[in-house]
Write a protein that holds these residues in place. Sequence first.
Motif, PDB file in Angstrom:
ATOM      1  N   UNK A 199       0.708  -1.162   0.040  1.00 44.59           N
ATOM      2  CA  UNK A 199       0.185   0.077   0.010  1.00 44.59           C
ATOM      3  C   UNK A 199       0.861   1.132   0.143  1.00 44.59           C
ATOM      4  N   UNK A 200       0.744   1.867  -1.044  1.00 42.25           N
ATOM      5  CA  UNK A 200       1.709   3.249  -1.347  1.00 42.25           C
ATOM      6  C   UNK A 200       0.837   4.412  -1.234  1.00 42.25           C
ATOM      7  N   UNK A 236       2.202  -9.553  -4.242  1.00 43.84           N
ATOM      8  CA  UNK A 236       1.152 -10.090  -5.395  1.00 43.84           C
ATOM      9  C   UNK A 236       0.582  -8.731  -5.856  1.00 43.84           C
ATOM     10  N   UNK A 237       0.468  -7.677  -5.262  1.00 45.19           N
ATOM     11  CA  UNK A 237      -0.348  -6.462  -5.672  1.00 45.19           C
ATOM     12  C   UNK A 237      -0.097  -5.245  -5.147  1.00 45.19           C
ATOM     13  N   UNK A 238      -0.043  -4.166  -5.654  1.00 50.19           N
ATOM     14  CA  UNK A 238       0.378  -2.865  -5.333  1.00 50.19           C
ATOM     15  C   UNK A 238      -0.852  -2.014  -5.456  1.00 50.19           C
ATOM     16  N   UNK A 239      -1.161  -1.141  -4.128  1.00 46.97           N
ATOM     17  CA  UNK A 239      -2.421   0.007  -4.259  1.00 46.97           C
ATOM     18  C   UNK A 239      -1.519   0.936  -4.250  1.00 46.97           C
ATOM     19  N   UNK A 240      -1.680   1.790  -5.356  1.00 49.39           N
ATOM     20  CA  UNK A 240      -0.665   2.880  -5.759  1.00 49.39           C
ATOM     21  C   UNK A 240      -1.359   4.340  -5.563  1.00 49.39           C
ATOM     22  N   UNK A 241      -1.184   5.284  -4.790  1.00 45.46           N
ATOM     23  CA  UNK A 241      -1.544   6.720  -4.880  1.00 45.46           C
ATOM     24  C   UNK A 241      -0.903   7.151  -5.993  1.00 45.46           C
ATOM     25  N   UNK A 242      -1.642   8.127  -6.946  1.00 47.06           N
ATOM     26  CA  UNK A 242      -1.309   8.713  -8.111  1.00 47.06           C
ATOM     27  C   UNK A 242      -0.264   9.958  -7.441  1.00 47.06           C
ATOM     28  N   UNK A 243      -0.967  10.766  -6.830  1.00 42.05           N
ATOM     29  CA  UNK A 243      -0.304  12.113  -6.446  1.00 42.05           C
ATOM     30  C   UNK A 243       0.544  11.984  -5.259  1.00 42.05           C
ATOM     31  N   UNK A 244       1.884  11.680  -5.398  1.00 41.06           N
ATOM     32  CA  UNK A 244       3.020  11.517  -4.516  1.00 41.06           C
ATOM     33  C   UNK A 244       4.098  12.239  -4.701  1.00 41.06           C
ATOM     34  N   UNK A 245       4.955  12.693  -3.620  1.00 43.22           N
ATOM     35  CA  UNK A 245       6.119  13.433  -3.846  1.00 43.22           C
ATOM     36  C   UNK A 245       7.178  12.304  -4.489  1.00 43.22           C
TER      37      UNK A 245
END
Length: 172
Positions: free
Chosen positions: A15-16, A56-65
């Motif tokens: 989770x990112x 197995x899977x990445x949950x990735x925020x779009x707006x990040x530094x």
Amino acid sequence: LFMPGLSPSTPHLLLVDDETAITANLAPFLERAGFQVSTAQDGVQATEQIERLQPDLVILDVLMPRLDGRQVLRKLRQEENWTPIILLTQVGEASERAMALEEGADDYINKPFDPRELVARIRSVLRRARPGQPPLAAAWKLVCGKLVFDRRAHRVFLEGRELTLTPKAISL
């Protein structure tokens, strides 16, 4: 990585998100839903952890530094890393979603979202995932028996003969 109480087949998620309120609340929710969860705060940490942990899977925020979510997605796909990715964003534009899916995202969800919907989408993406291989959505040619669909050329062949189909039929 083995964690006590979790079976080795428990899907491992990364989770990112740079918003600690999201990772602090969402990670325990995902763990209660039956996933093993690691977190990262930005795109640079995400790429390091993806390489090290092989989730197995990445949950990735779009707006990040540092590196945004779409940059991480493009980098992984250029490296032929087909780990399934669900993008999170506050930008709800259809063109933004379409572009992210074209670049190789497996799914896309707008913030704010219901965590139960995210769990359902995670399970759906994991059901479709083909470990180590690109998702079917990224394939230029789809083959089923004697039927071949060339997505780039928008042409369909059956037993080597081209079928004449309407644009609507091809898109379906």
